[in-house]
Structure formats: structure tokens, C-alpha cells
Enzyme design. Structure first.
Site, PDB file in Angstrom:
ATOM      1  N   TYR A 152      54.967  24.799  51.917  1.00  0.00           N
ATOM      2  CA  TYR A 152      54.754  23.282  52.189  1.00  0.00           C
ATOM      3  C   TYR A 152      54.518  23.464  53.869  1.00  0.00           C
ATOM      4  O   TYR A 152      55.105  23.935  54.537  1.00  0.00           O
ATOM      5  CB  TYR A 152      55.856  22.617  52.127  1.00  0.00           C
ATOM      6  N   GLU A 189      49.359  16.415  55.220  1.00  0.00           N
ATOM      7  CA  GLU A 189      50.354  17.229  54.348  1.00  0.00           C
ATOM      8  C   GLU A 189      49.593  18.173  53.366  1.00  0.00           C
ATOM      9  O   GLU A 189      48.711  17.862  52.568  1.00  0.00           O
ATOM     10  CB  GLU A 189      50.821  16.161  53.440  1.00  0.00           C
TER      11      GLU A 189
END
Ligand code: ADP
Ligand code: MG
Length: 386
Positions: free
Chosen positions: A109, A197
Site C-alpha cells: 500500500y 492512493e
């Protein structure tokens, strides 16, 4: 402003952040053509909606051949995709992204957000990619590495190294990971993003780092200096009334109640919503026509409020400072003439030229209920919509 994954990936590639090769399609046969033009299979067909969690909802499918791409694109296009982020009503899929399927070794991530309490962008990275970061933060916060970036110094090379090292990347991947992070940060600042993101950021079996997903939000307040980005807005993803309001430069947010509210100034709008609630009713919207609104803007705002079928009464609460009360009254009268108004309208006016404004309303031939003060206005409208 939210944009689609494929738009986000186009931006990433401009900033040298690697993402899989692919393109969008709006019909199954177009999807097949995109697959044919990609180097080789297998392929992934991905529903383009402004919500995550698409995989679990059936909005992401793999296909071995261009023929199969056409088939699964046919299943995904037009479907109402329900994910944890769409709400129970789901979203209709109008576009798919067809891209090269990757042989995934690990999912990481990487995200950049603005931390309002620090007043700095924060870069977060985690070895627990592919799942909701909120879940990781709640269960295993130690798996999230963070670096706050001072706007004056910018991202320091040691910070990018800390992140890459902190998620356990092996030495050979540190350099590409540092460039990945640096380039994403460069994009975040250059495009005035409010969120960038990448979840997941994958390490492929061949040892490459790739952005497999892209969730990029742009700061609405900075769009005036990014005209090319403003064009990325997808009206299908917006509430139609909010879309209409934006065209007229109105600050309008749709809510769930039945009292339409037209107010000038965000603070007064908030206070008016509180008073509507305190009087036992629910606002149908937030609408700030702005301190310097023209009669035209008032008319547009009024039209938008009245085109919401849930609105059973309208409260106009204006403090005439820059916007004079007589101009407001002209706007309201013009709008009432144009739209067939079938609901009661309560007006509270105060400030510059209030007498002229009230006179115009009284002599307009339309019936407006004039309130003495804000509380009185809220109580009157609440009683009328019951
Ligand atoms: P969402 O966040 O909406 O579920 P993602 O783009 O993150 O959508 O994709 C979900 C999962 O699907 C990924 O974690 C990955 O396992 C898989 N996936 C997505 N794109 C690809 C791709 N190009 N190749 C292989 N797998 C993919
Ligand atoms: Mg994702």
C-alpha cells in the site's frame, strides 16, 4: 473531485509512476480491440466507477484471450455494481479498463494524504496492501510506516528510503521504490491532489513495481489552475443537481430532508441548517449562494432547490451585506416567475436595502411568508412541511 482509475493511471504515467499497459472501452467489441492491441494475455477487465472494493462486487474479471475480454466486458458493462463503498443502490458501469494482467508476488500500500492537524502531506506505506487501509490501521497499525513532508523542504531522499525499507523491500527494489514514491509525491503537489492512493502497489514475479490501482482525488479549490484536469470530471458519477449547481458556481450539497434552504455565506448556511433541525425539520440541501451573489445566481440556486421533488418548503435566509436585499428579491421574483412554485416559501431578510427588498416581495403578486427573525423562519417552515 474524484476521478476514475484509468484517468488516475494516465496521470501517474505522465509522472513516470509505472502502471500496467491498458486502455478504456465503452462497448464489449471496443474492449476486445483494446486487448488485441495489448502485447499479450492474460487480461484484466475493470469496472470504472468512483468507488473501491470492485473486485469483491464482481467488477474486476480476468480473461485469457481478446474473445474472452469481449465476453466479460459484456457482463460488466451496464451492470449495477454494488461494493461496500457504493451504498446499497450501487453504480451503473459505463466504462471498463482493459489492461495487462500482472503476475503478482506481493501487494503493498502507498498513499499520500493531507494531514490537517499537522498541516503537511503524509506519505503512508504498508506491506499489507490490497485491503482497506482503515482496517490495517485498526488491526495492525505497526504495519503502517508514515513520513510527514515539510512543504518548505519537500520530500527528503532519506524519507523515501525509510518508507521503502520499512515495508521490507529487498535491496534491489529500494531504488525503484524510492523513485516510485518521489514521482508520486511530485504528482501529488504538482496537480494539487488531496489524495493519491495506490492500493495495491504490486511487486510482480519479475521484480517490477507497478501501480495496480489508482485512487486520485483533486482539490476542487485548485481546479481553477488545472483546466485540463477539470475536464476529467464524470457527470454520471455526480448528483445531477450538484452537477447543475457547479455549472453556476454555486456551493450546493444535497441532503436527505425536505426543507430547501437558500442562504448567503457558509456560516449562516450552517446556522440555518441547525435551526431547521432544532425546529424539528430536516434540510434538503446546503446552499451557499455566496456573499457577492448576483440576482442571476440567486435565481439559479432557487431553480435548483425547486427541481428537487423532495422539497416541501423553502427557507430563504439572507443577510444583505454585499448582496443587497433588493437584488435578492429581484432574483427570487425572477425565479418564481420562471418556475412553477408549488411549495410555501418563507423569507427572512436583513441588512442593506432590506426595506426595498421587502417592498419588492410584497408587491410582486406572489405569496411569500416573511419571517421576523431566523428562529421564527425555521419554525414557520418546519410547521409548513409537517
Ligand atoms: P478495488 O480496490 O476496487 O477492489 P483494485 O484495482 O485494487 O480494485 O483491484 C482489486 C484486486 O484485483 C487487486 O488487489 C489485484 O489482486 C487484482 N487486480 C487488479 N488489477 C490487476 C491486474 N492488472 N493484474 C492482476 N491483478 C489485478
Ligand atoms: Mg484497490
Amino acid at each position: 473531485m474524484k476521478i476514475h482509475e484509468y484517468q488516475g493511471k494516465d496521470l501517474l504515467k505522465k509522472f513516470k509512476v509505472p502502471a500496467p499497459a491498458g486502455d478504456v472501452a465503452v462497448t464489449p467489441s471496443e474492449a476486445r480491440t483494446v486487448a488485441e492491441e495489448l502485447e499479450q494475455g492474460p487480461f484484466v477487465v475493470k469496472a470504472q466507477i468512483h468507488a473501491g472494493g470492485r473486485g469483491k462486487g464482481g467488477g474486476i474479471k480476468t480473461a485469457a484471450t481478446p474473445e474472452e475480454v469481449e465476453k466479460v466486458a459484456g457482463q460488466i458493462l451496464g451492470m449495477t455494481l454494488i461494493t461496500p463503498q457504493t451504498g446499497p443502490e450501487g453504480r451503473v458501469v459505463n466504462t471498463v479498463l482493459v489492461e495487462q494482467a500482472q503476475d503478482i508476488d506481493r501487494e503493498l500500500y502507498l498513499g499520500i494524504v493531507l494531514d490537517r492537524s499537522l498541516a503537511q502531506p503524509v506519505i503512508m506505506m504498508s506491506s499489507a496492501g490490497g485491503m482497506e487501509i482503515e482496517e490495517v490501521a485498526a488491526r495492525t497499525p505497526e504495519l503502517i510506516i508514515k513520513e510527514a513532508v515539510g512543504p518548505a523542504t519537500g520530500l527528503m531522499p532519506y524519507q523515501a528510503r525509510n518508507l521503502a525499507f520499512g515495508v521490507g523491500l529487498e535491496p534491489a527494489l529500494l531504488r525503484p521504490a524510492v523513485s516510485f514514491i518521489e514521482n508520486l509525491y511530485r504528482m501529488f503537489t504538482a496537480l494539487d491532489c488531496s489524495l493519491a492512493e495506490i492500493n495495491p502497489l504490486v511487486v510482480t514475479k519479475t521484480g517490477d513495481l507497478l501501480a495496480l490501482d489508482a485512487k486520485i482525488n483533486l482539490d476542487d479549490n485548485a481546479l481553477f489552475r488545472h483546466h485540463d484536469l477539470a475536464a476529467l470530471e464524470d457527470p454520471d458519477e455526480m448528483d445531477p443537481l450538484e452537477h447543475e449547481a457547479r455549472k453556476h458556481h454555486l456551493n450546493y450539497i444535497r441532503l436527505s430532508g425536505n426543507v430547501g434552504a437558500m442562504v448567503n455565506g457558509a456560516g449562516l448556511a450552517m446556522a440555518t441548517m441547525d435551526l431547521i433541525k432544532a425546529a424539528g425539520a430536516e434540510p434538503a440541501n446546503f446552499l451557499d449562494v455566496g456573499g457577492g451573489a448576483s440576482a442571476d445566481m440567486v435565481a439559479n440556486g432557487f431553480r435548483i432547490i425547486l427541481s428537487d421533488p423532495r422539497v416541501k418548503g423553502v427557507l430563504i435566509n439572507i443577510f444583505g451585506g454585499i448582496l443587497r436585499c433588493d437584488r435578492l428579491a429581484e432574483g427570487v421574483i425572477a425565479a418564481v416567475k420562471e418556475v412553477k412554485v408549488q411549495v410555501p416559501i418563507i423569507i427572512r431578510l436583513e441588512g442593506t436595502n432590506v426595506e426595498e427588498g421587502r417592498k419588492l416581495l410584497a408587491e410582486s403578486g406572489f405569496t411569500f411568508t416573511v419571517a421576523t427573525d431566523m428562529r421564527d423562519a425555521a419554525q414557520k417552515v418546519a410547521a409548513l412541511v409537517q
